[in-house]
Design a protein around this motif. Structure first.
Motif, PDB file in Angstrom:
ATOM      1  N   LYS A 129       0.852  -1.194   0.000  1.00  0.00           N
ATOM      2  CA  LYS A 129       0.000   0.000   0.000  1.00  0.00           C
ATOM      3  C   LYS A 129       0.886   1.242   0.000  1.00  0.00           C
ATOM      4  O   LYS A 129       1.719   1.423   0.881  1.00  0.00           O
ATOM      5  N   VAL A 130       0.686   2.097  -0.988  1.00  0.00           N
ATOM      6  CA  VAL A 130       1.479   3.312  -1.150  1.00  0.00           C
ATOM      7  C   VAL A 130       0.614   4.523  -0.837  1.00  0.00           C
ATOM      8  O   VAL A 130      -0.519   4.632  -1.311  1.00  0.00           O
TER       9      VAL A 130
ATOM     10  N   GLU B 132      -2.598  -1.258  -3.631  1.00  0.00           N
ATOM     11  CA  GLU B 132      -3.429  -0.057  -3.477  1.00  0.00           C
ATOM     12  C   GLU B 132      -2.544   1.172  -3.331  1.00  0.00           C
ATOM     13  O   GLU B 132      -1.497   1.123  -2.690  1.00  0.00           O
ATOM     14  N   THR B 133      -2.975   2.279  -3.923  1.00  0.00           N
ATOM     15  CA  THR B 133      -2.307   3.571  -3.762  1.00  0.00           C
ATOM     16  C   THR B 133      -3.344   4.606  -3.359  1.00  0.00           C
ATOM     17  O   THR B 133      -4.423   4.676  -3.956  1.00  0.00           O
TER      18      THR B 133
ATOM     19  N   ALA C  91      -0.150   1.827   5.295  1.00  0.00           N
ATOM     20  CA  ALA C  91       0.742   2.001   4.150  1.00  0.00           C
ATOM     21  C   ALA C  91       2.165   1.597   4.528  1.00  0.00           C
ATOM     22  O   ALA C  91       2.613   1.828   5.650  1.00  0.00           O
TER      23      ALA C  91
ATOM     24  N   VAL D 260       0.563   8.539  -1.320  1.00  0.00           N
ATOM     25  CA  VAL D 260       1.172   9.662  -2.028  1.00  0.00           C
ATOM     26  C   VAL D 260       0.684  10.951  -1.384  1.00  0.00           C
ATOM     27  O   VAL D 260      -0.511  11.257  -1.423  1.00  0.00           O
TER      28      VAL D 260
ATOM     29  N   ALA E 250      -2.461   1.191 -12.077  1.00  0.00           N
ATOM     30  CA  ALA E 250      -2.450   1.254 -10.613  1.00  0.00           C
ATOM     31  C   ALA E 250      -3.873   1.319 -10.064  1.00  0.00           C
ATOM     32  O   ALA E 250      -4.801   1.784 -10.730  1.00  0.00           O
TER      33      ALA E 250
ATOM     34  N   VAL F 111      -5.945   3.152  -7.559  1.00  0.00           N
ATOM     35  CA  VAL F 111      -5.751   4.429  -6.879  1.00  0.00           C
ATOM     36  C   VAL F 111      -7.059   4.985  -6.340  1.00  0.00           C
ATOM     37  O   VAL F 111      -8.099   4.913  -6.994  1.00  0.00           O
TER      38      VAL F 111
ATOM     39  N   ALA G 196       5.565  11.531  -7.440  1.00  0.00           N
ATOM     40  CA  ALA G 196       4.493  10.601  -7.807  1.00  0.00           C
ATOM     41  C   ALA G 196       4.853   9.792  -9.051  1.00  0.00           C
ATOM     42  O   ALA G 196       4.661   8.561  -9.091  1.00  0.00           O
TER      43      ALA G 196
ATOM     44  N   ALA H 239       2.023  -2.097  -6.362  1.00  0.00           N
ATOM     45  CA  ALA H 239       1.248  -2.095  -5.115  1.00  0.00           C
ATOM     46  C   ALA H 239      -0.182  -2.584  -5.332  1.00  0.00           C
ATOM     47  O   ALA H 239      -0.768  -2.423  -6.407  1.00  0.00           O
TER      48      ALA H 239
ATOM     49  N   LEU I 134      -2.409   8.029 -12.778  1.00  0.00           N
ATOM     50  CA  LEU I 134      -1.743   6.835 -12.265  1.00  0.00           C
ATOM     51  C   LEU I 134      -2.532   5.576 -12.605  1.00  0.00           C
ATOM     52  O   LEU I 134      -1.952   4.523 -12.908  1.00  0.00           O
TER      53      LEU I 134
ATOM     54  N   ILE J  45       4.372   2.059  -7.422  1.00  0.00           N
ATOM     55  CA  ILE J  45       2.914   2.246  -7.434  1.00  0.00           C
ATOM     56  C   ILE J  45       2.236   1.171  -8.276  1.00  0.00           C
ATOM     57  O   ILE J  45       1.178   0.636  -7.901  1.00  0.00           O
TER      58      ILE J  45
END
Length: 274
Positions: A155-156, A182-183, A237, A158, A210, A212, A170, A180, A205, A177
Motif C-alpha cells: 500500500k502506497v 493499493e495507492t 501504508a 502519495v 495502478a 488508486v 508521484a 502495489a 496513475l 505504485i
C-alpha cells in the motif's frame, strides 16, 4: 519503466546491514545493477608535542579506514553474489567522509538512490541526505531505522500538494505504485483546485494500471507532517511518496517543514523527489 540502476549509499556497518536487506530483494526482483558507494574521511594531519607532523597517527588512521572500507566491500559483494545481483563497488576518500556527498556524481546517472534514515544517535557518522535530495536530480528511497519489507510494497500513500516536487515524486515512484495492491493520494486541507488536481493525478496513475483512490484530510490544528504520519499508521501504508523541500532548505531549517519533520521521524519507507 523500472529501476535498472540503483545507487546504494553505505555509510556505516549498521547502514550496510539494514540497507542491503532492503536493496537486494528489490534489485533481484527488478533485475537491477547496484552501485555501492562508501566514503572514508581523509586523516587530518596531527602534530606531535614538538610541533612535527605525527606520521604514525596518519598511517594508523589510513590503515583503519582501508580496513573498514574493505570489510564493507566484502559484505556488499557477498550480499550481491548471494542474491545474484549485478554490482560494482566505489570507495573514495574525501575530507568529509560522507558517502552521500561522495555519491552525488554516481547518483545522477542512476534511476534511484537508496539510503538509510539518519540515526539520531550517530550524528557524527550520518550521511547528508539533503545532498542527495538537492544535488542529484534523482529520486531517493529512504530505508527507516526499523527496516522495510523485502517484497513489493502493498500500500502506497502519495502525499499530494500540487507542487512540482510532489509531481516528480508521484511519477518517479511509478514502478512501486504499479506493483502495489493499493495507492492512496492524500491531500490536507485542500481547496477546490488542489482537490481537482488530486483526482487528475489518481486518474493518470490509474491509466498505468495502478489501483488508486483519493483521501481528503483535515489538519484540525495538527501539522501536515503529523496528519500524514497518522494516515500512514491508520491506512497501514508501507511506502510514503512525497516531494522534498518545496520551500528552501534554509526556511525548513529555521521554521520547520514537512520534509524536515519526515526525515527526522520517518514512519515507514519514504520515497522523495525534488
Amino acid at each position: 519503466m523500472s529501476y535498472k540502476t540503483i545507487v546504494a549509499i553505505i555509510q556505516t556497518p549498521k547502514d550496510s546491514e539494514r540497507l542491503l536487506h532492503a536493496v537486494m530483494p528489490l534489485a533481484a526482483r527488478l533485475g537491477s545493477h547496484v552501485v555501492g558507494v562508501h566514503a572514508e574521511a581523509l586523516p587530518m594531519p596531527m602534530t606531535t608535542g614538538m610541533g612535527f607532523p605525527d606520521a604514525d597517527f596518519i598511517t594508523t588512521a589510513s590503515e583503519l579506514n582501508r580496513k573498514r572500507a574493505a570489510e564493507l566491500e566484502s559484505h556488499f559483494s557477498a550480499q550481491c553474489a548471494d542474491s545474484a545481483v549485478a554490482s560494482e563497488w566505489r570507495a573514495v576518500e574525501s575530507f568529509s567522509g560522507d558517502s552521500a556527498v561522495a555519491a552525488r556524481a554516481a547518483a545522477r546517472t542512476a534511476d534511484v538512490v537508496v539510503a538509510s534514515e539518519a540515526d539520531p544517535k550517530e550524528t557524527t557518522h550520518s550521511a547528508d541526505l539533503d545532498a542527495l535530495l538537492y544535488d542529484t536530480g534523482r529520486p531517493v528511497l529512504l530505508v527507516p531505522l526499523a527496516g522495510m519489507n523485502a517484497g513489493p510494497f502493498g500500500k502506497v500513500l502519495v502525499a499530494w500538494n500540487g507542487t512540482r516536487e510532489a509531481a516528480r515524486a508521484a511519477f518517479d515512484a511509478l514502478p512501486f505504485i504499479m506493483e502495489a495492491d493499493e495507492t492512496i493520494v492524500v491531500t490536507v486541507d485542500a481547496d477546490d483546485e488542489l482537490s481537482s488536481s488530486a483526482s487528475q493525478l489518481a486518474a493518470a496513475l490509474a491509466r498505468h494500471g495502478a489501483h488508486v483512490s483519493v483521501s481528503a484530510l483535515k489538519a484540525s490544528g495538527r501539522s501536515v507532517a503529523d496528519v500524514i504520519a497518522g494516515q500512514v499508521a491508520i491506512s497501514g501504508a508501507d511506502l510514503l511518496v512525497m516531494g522534498a523541500y518545496g520551500h528552501s532548505r534554509l526556511r525548513e531549517f529555521l521554521f520547520g517543514g514537512v520534509t524536515r519533520s519526515v526525515l527526522e521521524r520517518m514512519p515507514v519507507a519514504t520515497f522523495m523527489s525534488r
